[in-house]
Design an enzyme around this catalytic site. Sequence first.
Site, PDB file in Angstrom:
ATOM      1  N   ARG A  73       0.829  -1.222   0.000  1.00 20.13           N
ATOM      2  CA  ARG A  73       0.000   0.000   0.000  1.00 20.13           C
ATOM      3  C   ARG A  73       0.860   1.268   0.000  1.00 20.13           C
ATOM      4  O   ARG A  73       0.346   2.379   0.104  1.00 20.13           O
ATOM      5  CB  ARG A  73      -0.955  -0.016   1.203  1.00 20.13           C
ATOM      6  CG  ARG A  73      -2.098  -1.014   1.004  1.00 20.13           C
ATOM      7  CD  ARG A  73      -3.221  -0.838   2.011  1.00 20.13           C
ATOM      8  NE  ARG A  73      -2.887  -1.322   3.344  1.00 20.13           N
ATOM      9  CZ  ARG A  73      -2.914  -2.606   3.726  1.00 20.13           C
ATOM     10  NH1 ARG A  73      -3.254  -3.542   2.852  1.00 20.13           N
ATOM     11  NH2 ARG A  73      -2.604  -2.954   4.951  1.00 20.13           N
ATOM     12  N   VAL A  97       5.497   3.266  -3.781  1.00 17.21           N
ATOM     13  CA  VAL A  97       6.032   2.470  -4.888  1.00 17.21           C
ATOM     14  C   VAL A  97       5.351   1.102  -4.938  1.00 17.21           C
ATOM     15  O   VAL A  97       5.000   0.612  -6.018  1.00 17.21           O
ATOM     16  CB  VAL A  97       7.563   2.311  -4.777  1.00 17.21           C
ATOM     17  CG1 VAL A  97       8.099   1.552  -5.988  1.00 17.21           C
ATOM     18  CG2 VAL A  97       8.238   3.677  -4.683  1.00 17.21           C
ATOM     19  N   GLY A 119      13.731  -3.107  -3.595  1.00 12.32           N
ATOM     20  CA  GLY A 119      14.008  -1.694  -3.860  1.00 12.32           C
ATOM     21  C   GLY A 119      14.289  -0.919  -2.592  1.00 12.32           C
ATOM     22  O   GLY A 119      14.865   0.170  -2.649  1.00 12.32           O
ATOM     23  N   THR A 120      13.876  -1.472  -1.472  1.00  8.72           N
ATOM     24  CA  THR A 120      14.062  -0.775  -0.196  1.00  8.72           C
ATOM     25  C   THR A 120      15.538  -0.455   0.014  1.00  8.72           C
ATOM     26  O   THR A 120      16.415  -1.264  -0.309  1.00  8.72           O
ATOM     27  CB  THR A 120      13.534  -1.659   0.956  1.00  8.72           C
ATOM     28  OG1 THR A 120      12.187  -2.002   0.648  1.00  8.72           O
ATOM     29  CG2 THR A 120      13.595  -0.925   2.281  1.00  8.72           C
ATOM     30  N   PRO A 168      19.561  -0.356  -5.807  1.00  9.44           N
ATOM     31  CA  PRO A 168      19.389   0.994  -5.247  1.00  9.44           C
ATOM     32  C   PRO A 168      18.433   1.834  -6.076  1.00  9.44           C
ATOM     33  O   PRO A 168      17.787   2.733  -5.550  1.00  9.44           O
ATOM     34  CB  PRO A 168      20.805   1.584  -5.281  1.00  9.44           C
ATOM     35  CG  PRO A 168      21.716   0.406  -5.313  1.00  9.44           C
ATOM     36  CD  PRO A 168      20.975  -0.680  -6.052  1.00  9.44           C
ATOM     37  N   ASN A 169      18.338   1.561  -7.372  1.00 11.16           N
ATOM     38  CA  ASN A 169      17.394   2.315  -8.199  1.00 11.16           C
ATOM     39  C   ASN A 169      16.984   1.443  -9.389  1.00 11.16           C
ATOM     40  O   ASN A 169      17.830   0.874 -10.065  1.00 11.16           O
ATOM     41  CB  ASN A 169      18.023   3.624  -8.703  1.00 11.16           C
ATOM     42  CG  ASN A 169      16.976   4.638  -9.072  1.00 11.16           C
ATOM     43  OD1 ASN A 169      16.081   4.336  -9.849  1.00 11.16           O
ATOM     44  ND2 ASN A 169      17.071   5.832  -8.522  1.00 11.16           N
ATOM     45  N   HIS A 208      14.720  14.821  -3.194  1.00  4.05           N
ATOM     46  CA  HIS A 208      13.575  13.916  -3.055  1.00  4.05           C
ATOM     47  C   HIS A 208      12.399  14.594  -2.366  1.00  4.05           C
ATOM     48  O   HIS A 208      12.541  15.649  -1.743  1.00  4.05           O
ATOM     49  CB  HIS A 208      13.972  12.671  -2.242  1.00  4.05           C
ATOM     50  CG  HIS A 208      14.756  11.664  -3.014  1.00  4.05           C
ATOM     51  ND1 HIS A 208      16.118  11.771  -3.207  1.00  4.05           N
ATOM     52  CD2 HIS A 208      14.368  10.532  -3.661  1.00  4.05           C
ATOM     53  CE1 HIS A 208      16.532  10.748  -3.938  1.00  4.05           C
ATOM     54  NE2 HIS A 208      15.496   9.974  -4.223  1.00  4.05           N
ATOM     55  N   LYS A 255      10.484  10.954   2.403  1.00  2.00           N
ATOM     56  CA  LYS A 255      11.509   9.908   2.281  1.00  2.00           C
ATOM     57  C   LYS A 255      12.144   9.615   3.641  1.00  2.00           C
ATOM     58  O   LYS A 255      12.496  10.530   4.386  1.00  2.00           O
ATOM     59  CB  LYS A 255      12.579  10.350   1.281  1.00  2.00           C
ATOM     60  CG  LYS A 255      13.649   9.305   1.047  1.00  2.00           C
ATOM     61  CD  LYS A 255      14.464   9.595  -0.189  1.00  2.00           C
ATOM     62  CE  LYS A 255      15.627   8.607  -0.340  1.00  2.00           C
ATOM     63  NZ  LYS A 255      15.199   7.207  -0.307  1.00  2.00           N
ATOM     64  N   GLY A 304      19.678   5.873  -1.273  1.00  2.00           N
ATOM     65  CA  GLY A 304      20.482   4.701  -1.631  1.00  2.00           C
ATOM     66  C   GLY A 304      21.198   4.913  -2.952  1.00  2.00           C
ATOM     67  O   GLY A 304      22.346   4.484  -3.127  1.00  2.00           O
TER      68      GLY A 304
HETATM   69  N1  LIG Z   1      15.177   1.046  -5.615  1.00  2.00           N
HETATM   70  C1  LIG Z   1      14.326   1.927  -6.141  1.00  2.00           C
HETATM   71  O1  LIG Z   1      14.246   2.099  -7.364  1.00  2.00           O
HETATM   72  C2  LIG Z   1      13.424   2.691  -5.229  1.00  2.00           C
HETATM   73  C3  LIG Z   1      13.513   2.514  -3.887  1.00  2.00           C
HETATM   74  N2  LIG Z   1      12.668   3.139  -3.038  1.00  2.00           N
HETATM   75  C4  LIG Z   1      12.765   2.779  -1.631  1.00  2.00           C
HETATM   76  O2  LIG Z   1      11.677   1.921  -1.306  1.00  2.00           O
HETATM   77  C5  LIG Z   1      11.307   2.119   0.056  1.00  2.00           C
HETATM   78  C6  LIG Z   1       9.833   2.456   0.143  1.00  2.00           C
HETATM   79  O3  LIG Z   1       9.593   3.697  -0.475  1.00  2.00           O
HETATM   80  P1  LIG Z   1       8.119   4.328  -0.590  1.00  2.00           P
HETATM   81  O4  LIG Z   1       7.249   3.428  -1.380  1.00  2.00           O
HETATM   82  O5  LIG Z   1       8.311   5.717  -1.042  1.00  2.00           O
HETATM   83  O6  LIG Z   1       7.680   4.320   0.944  1.00  2.00           O
HETATM   84  P2  LIG Z   1       6.211   4.286   1.563  1.00  2.00           P
HETATM   85  O7  LIG Z   1       6.358   4.692   2.996  1.00  2.00           O
HETATM   86  O8  LIG Z   1       5.253   5.018   0.700  1.00  2.00           O
HETATM   87  O9  LIG Z   1       5.810   2.742   1.488  1.00  2.00           O
HETATM   88  C7  LIG Z   1       6.318   1.750   2.348  1.00  2.00           C
HETATM   89  C8  LIG Z   1       5.157   0.819   2.697  1.00  2.00           C
HETATM   90  O10 LIG Z   1       5.668  -0.314   3.391  1.00  2.00           O
HETATM   91  C9  LIG Z   1       4.812  -0.563   4.494  1.00  2.00           C
HETATM   92  N3  LIG Z   1       5.498  -1.367   5.485  1.00  2.00           N
HETATM   93  C10 LIG Z   1       6.205  -0.979   6.574  1.00  2.00           C
HETATM   94  N4  LIG Z   1       6.657  -2.040   7.243  1.00  2.00           N
HETATM   95  C11 LIG Z   1       6.236  -3.137   6.564  1.00  2.00           C
HETATM   96  C12 LIG Z   1       6.393  -4.536   6.763  1.00  2.00           C
HETATM   97  N5  LIG Z   1       7.079  -5.017   7.804  1.00  2.00           N
HETATM   98  N6  LIG Z   1       5.808  -5.371   5.886  1.00  2.00           N
HETATM   99  C13 LIG Z   1       5.107  -4.912   4.832  1.00  2.00           C
HETATM  100  N7  LIG Z   1       4.911  -3.596   4.596  1.00  2.00           N
HETATM  101  C14 LIG Z   1       5.487  -2.714   5.452  1.00  2.00           C
HETATM  102  C15 LIG Z   1       4.434   0.824   4.962  1.00  2.00           C
HETATM  103  O11 LIG Z   1       3.326   0.808   5.834  1.00  2.00           O
HETATM  104  P3  LIG Z   1       3.212   1.992   6.964  1.00  2.00           P
HETATM  105  O12 LIG Z   1       3.198   3.274   6.204  1.00  2.00           O
HETATM  106  O13 LIG Z   1       1.918   1.670   7.666  1.00  2.00           O
HETATM  107  O14 LIG Z   1       4.423   1.852   7.837  1.00  2.00           O
HETATM  108  C16 LIG Z   1       4.130   1.507   3.628  1.00  2.00           C
HETATM  109  O15 LIG Z   1       2.819   1.205   3.179  1.00  2.00           O
HETATM  110  C17 LIG Z   1      12.275   3.187   0.601  1.00  2.00           C
HETATM  111  O16 LIG Z   1      13.384   2.565   1.203  1.00  2.00           O
HETATM  112  C18 LIG Z   1      12.695   3.921  -0.662  1.00  2.00           C
HETATM  113  O17 LIG Z   1      13.921   4.575  -0.542  1.00  2.00           O
HETATM  114  C19 LIG Z   1      11.733   4.007  -3.489  1.00  2.00           C
HETATM  115  C20 LIG Z   1      11.633   4.283  -4.824  1.00  2.00           C
HETATM  116  C21 LIG Z   1      12.443   3.617  -5.810  1.00  2.00           C
HETATM  117  O1  LIG Z   2      12.587   6.990  -1.493  1.00  2.00           O
HETATM  118  C1  LIG Z   2      12.542   7.236  -2.725  1.00  2.00           C
HETATM  119  O2  LIG Z   2      11.635   7.908  -3.228  1.00  2.00           O
HETATM  120  C2  LIG Z   2      13.599   6.693  -3.572  1.00  2.00           C
HETATM  121  N1  LIG Z   2      14.462   5.881  -3.043  1.00  2.00           N
HETATM  122  C3  LIG Z   2      15.570   5.278  -3.712  1.00  2.00           C
HETATM  123  C4  LIG Z   2      16.872   5.811  -3.146  1.00  2.00           C
HETATM  124  O3  LIG Z   2      16.955   6.075  -1.932  1.00  2.00           O
HETATM  125  O4  LIG Z   2      17.823   5.934  -3.904  1.00  2.00           O
HETATM  126  C5  LIG Z   2      15.462   5.381  -5.205  1.00  2.00           C
HETATM  127  C6  LIG Z   2      14.908   6.687  -5.691  1.00  2.00           C
HETATM  128  O5  LIG Z   2      15.846   7.688  -5.440  1.00  2.00           O
HETATM  129  C7  LIG Z   2      13.589   7.002  -5.015  1.00  2.00           C
END
Ligand SMILES: NC(=O)C1=CN([C@@H]2O[C@H](COP(=O)(O)OP(=O)(O)OC[C@H]3O[C@@H](n4cnc5c(N)ncnc54)[C@H](OP(=O)(O)O)[C@@H]3O)[C@@H](O)[C@H]2O)C=CC1
Ligand SMILES: O=C(O)C1=N[C@H](C(=O)O)C[C@H](O)C1
EC number: 1.17.1.8
Length: 247
Positions: A9, A12, A75-76, A103-104, A132, A136, A142
Amino acid sequence: MRVGVLGARGKVGSEVCRAVEEADGFELVAAVDADDDIDALVSAGAQAVVDFTHPDVVMDNLEFCIDHGIHAVVGTTGFDDARLDTLRGWLAGAPSTGVLIAPNFSIGAILMMRFAAAAAPFYESVEVVELHHPTKADAPSGTARRTAELIAAARREAGVGPVPDATSTGLDGARGAVVDGIHVHGLRVRGLVAHQEVILGGVGETLTIRHDSLDRASFTPGVLAGLRAIADHPGLTVGLEHFLDLD
Ligand SMILES: NC(=O)C1=CN([C@@H]2O[C@H](COP(=O)(O)OP(=O)(O)OC[C@H]3O[C@@H](n4cnc5c(N)ncnc54)[C@H](OP(=O)(O)O)[C@@H]3O)[C@@H](O)[C@H]2O)C=CC1
Ligand SMILES: O=C(O)C1=N[C@H](C(=O)O)C[C@H](O)C1
């Protein structure tokens, strides 16, 4: 392939759920968020998981996946060398399971990192600026950390010395964080998604390499590419570029 999404939810994760449902060859069998039980992955028969959650929970999620022989496309952010070593240790006991830490996932960001590393040996100065959205969790990003590491490695290999910086007084933090000798600056601004500049400088010139993710849809083709490849890549892979034909 039967796919589960962790962080389903989130900003991403919700895009990833949509992309998996629409893509040929994949079935979304579990959409798990913070309030749900991770055991749903097993009862739904997930063969691979996509994780976009939070740096504080991702290691527990991966331990669960590896224990249950579920491939993971991650992606985390928040992976340092110690975490990567821990993953390698867990994967040693699950030799047919694959984990991709990327990381991306956007193709432009992967190219930006590659171009930055290629340019790095030719310039005396280089700094990374990531920009960002203000929700974030981590700083620096990352992607910025990884970019700095790649730049530092390229400079080391080419025998380039430290970046010049005569700063001897001022406010703490004004020069950003330092990753492997490279300064990294983070901005958090409402309205932004994910952006990065690498600014290189030599005598009388600068080169700026910039990437912009304007929509989180920019990450989903890379996630699907990771899912398509993961079962054929047991063990740990860091960076989606290893699954792409970029040369
Ligand atoms: N590698 C890439 O290309 C990218 C990486 N990212 C990374 O991805 C991660 C998430 O980003 P983003 O989508 O913006 O963050 P969000 O906060 O929008 O989404 C994270 C979701 O994970 C949920 N969550 C937390 N703990 C758990 C768990 N134990 N099990 C399942 N779900 C859980 C959260 O719920 P709640 O809000 O209730 O805690 C929330 O709904 C970050 O680390 C970000 O940097 C982001 C974009 C691109
Ligand atoms: O949290 C984000 O939004 C993103 N996280 C990743 C990062 O930490 O590099 C990838 C992208 O920058 C988006």
